[in-house]
Design an enzyme around this catalytic site. Structure first.
Site, PDB file in Angstrom:
ATOM      1  N   ASN A 132       0.843  -1.193   0.000  1.00  0.00           N
ATOM      2  CA  ASN A 132       0.000   0.000   0.000  1.00  0.00           C
ATOM      3  C   ASN A 132       0.882   1.248   0.000  1.00  0.00           C
ATOM      4  O   ASN A 132       1.933   1.280   0.621  1.00  0.00           O
ATOM      5  CB  ASN A 132      -0.986  -0.004   1.176  1.00  0.00           C
ATOM      6  CG  ASN A 132      -0.334  -0.123   2.535  1.00  0.00           C
ATOM      7  OD1 ASN A 132       0.575  -0.915   2.742  1.00  0.00           O
ATOM      8  ND2 ASN A 132      -0.820   0.669   3.485  1.00  0.00           N
ATOM      9  N   ILE A 133       0.427   2.239  -0.742  1.00  0.00           N
ATOM     10  CA  ILE A 133       1.153   3.504  -0.852  1.00  0.00           C
ATOM     11  C   ILE A 133       0.134   4.608  -0.593  1.00  0.00           C
ATOM     12  O   ILE A 133      -0.750   4.844  -1.418  1.00  0.00           O
ATOM     13  CB  ILE A 133       1.798   3.654  -2.245  1.00  0.00           C
ATOM     14  CG1 ILE A 133       2.730   2.474  -2.513  1.00  0.00           C
ATOM     15  CG2 ILE A 133       2.532   4.990  -2.342  1.00  0.00           C
ATOM     16  CD1 ILE A 133       3.211   2.363  -3.941  1.00  0.00           C
ATOM     17  N   GLU A 134       0.240   5.217   0.568  1.00  0.00           N
ATOM     18  CA  GLU A 134      -0.719   6.235   0.964  1.00  0.00           C
ATOM     19  C   GLU A 134      -0.155   7.628   0.734  1.00  0.00           C
ATOM     20  O   GLU A 134       1.044   7.795   0.507  1.00  0.00           O
ATOM     21  CB  GLU A 134      -1.077   6.062   2.447  1.00  0.00           C
ATOM     22  CG  GLU A 134      -1.722   4.726   2.742  1.00  0.00           C
ATOM     23  CD  GLU A 134      -2.036   4.517   4.212  1.00  0.00           C
ATOM     24  OE1 GLU A 134      -1.845   5.451   5.025  1.00  0.00           O
ATOM     25  OE2 GLU A 134      -2.476   3.403   4.554  1.00  0.00           O
ATOM     26  N   CYS A 154      -3.924   0.732  -2.825  1.00  0.00           N
ATOM     27  CA  CYS A 154      -3.794  -0.476  -2.005  1.00  0.00           C
ATOM     28  C   CYS A 154      -2.767  -1.433  -2.614  1.00  0.00           C
ATOM     29  O   CYS A 154      -2.440  -1.358  -3.806  1.00  0.00           O
ATOM     30  CB  CYS A 154      -5.139  -1.175  -1.888  1.00  0.00           C
ATOM     31  SG  CYS A 154      -6.420  -0.183  -1.111  1.00  0.00           S
ATOM     32  N   GLU A 181      -3.054  -4.581  -3.326  1.00  0.00           N
ATOM     33  CA  GLU A 181      -3.611  -5.443  -4.365  1.00  0.00           C
ATOM     34  C   GLU A 181      -3.601  -4.758  -5.727  1.00  0.00           C
ATOM     35  O   GLU A 181      -3.180  -5.327  -6.733  1.00  0.00           O
ATOM     36  CB  GLU A 181      -5.058  -5.842  -4.012  1.00  0.00           C
ATOM     37  CG  GLU A 181      -5.185  -6.577  -2.715  1.00  0.00           C
ATOM     38  CD  GLU A 181      -5.424  -5.682  -1.505  1.00  0.00           C
ATOM     39  OE1 GLU A 181      -4.749  -4.612  -1.382  1.00  0.00           O
ATOM     40  OE2 GLU A 181      -6.265  -6.045  -0.674  1.00  0.00           O
ATOM     41  N   CYS A 229     -10.213  -4.360   0.049  1.00  0.00           N
ATOM     42  CA  CYS A 229     -11.318  -3.416   0.240  1.00  0.00           C
ATOM     43  C   CYS A 229     -12.278  -3.518  -0.957  1.00  0.00           C
ATOM     44  O   CYS A 229     -11.995  -4.168  -1.958  1.00  0.00           O
ATOM     45  CB  CYS A 229     -10.770  -1.995   0.385  1.00  0.00           C
ATOM     46  SG  CYS A 229     -10.096  -1.288  -1.139  1.00  0.00           S
ATOM     47  N   CYS A 268     -10.779  -2.416  -4.302  1.00  0.00           N
ATOM     48  CA  CYS A 268      -9.883  -3.423  -4.880  1.00  0.00           C
ATOM     49  C   CYS A 268     -10.667  -4.597  -5.465  1.00  0.00           C
ATOM     50  O   CYS A 268     -10.318  -5.127  -6.524  1.00  0.00           O
ATOM     51  CB  CYS A 268      -8.892  -3.929  -3.836  1.00  0.00           C
ATOM     52  SG  CYS A 268      -7.583  -2.743  -3.490  1.00  0.00           S
TER      53      CYS A 268
END
Length: 133
Positions: free
Chosen positions: A43-45, A53, A55, A91, A94
């Protein structure tokens, strides 16, 4: 490649999660093609709403390299320094993203708990009323 290898790759990739200051939640994924090729993602926020996410990171990497025949994905997640991973499933965003590129029997594995419990789902289990054209 086998499921055990995919789980280990997902666990290692999870530690590469970026900018998780909001969630402090690190997710790793390993997408496996029917030919056995593996694509990892974390994940890269960010401060806005454009976070991605693990995935989708794995899928975008695979799709951008011309892959389109997928077998399964492994998803692991938990707080950064967690010694025991939590049950982490894709989620809704995704799930809807994945359904566009897989068949209804595509497998999603979650690995969690002290004993690395593995739960298996199909995309149809997790998104029974997917929006498709």
């Amino acid at each position: 490649m086998n499921l055990t290898s995919a789980i280990e790759i997902a666990k290692q990739t999870r530690l590469h999660a970026k900018y998780t200051t909001t969630s402090n939640y690190y997710v790793g994924a390993c997408l496996v093609t029917k030919a056995g090729k593996m694509y990892s993602g974390c994940n890269i926020e960010n401060c806005g709403i454009q976070s991605i996410c693990a995935e989708r990171t794995a899928f975008v990497k695979a799709l951008s390299e011309g892959e389109n025949d997928f077998s399964y994905i492994v998803v692991v997640g938990g707080k950064k320094d967690a010694t025991v991973l939590e049950n982490c499933l894709p989620c809704g965003y995704c799930r809807q993203f994945m359904v566009q590129y897989v068949d209804k029997d595509f497998k999603i594995y979650a690995c969690f708990g002290k004993d690395d419990t593995i739960e298996e789902y199909t995309i149809s289990d997790l998104l029974p009323h997917a929006f498709t054209l």
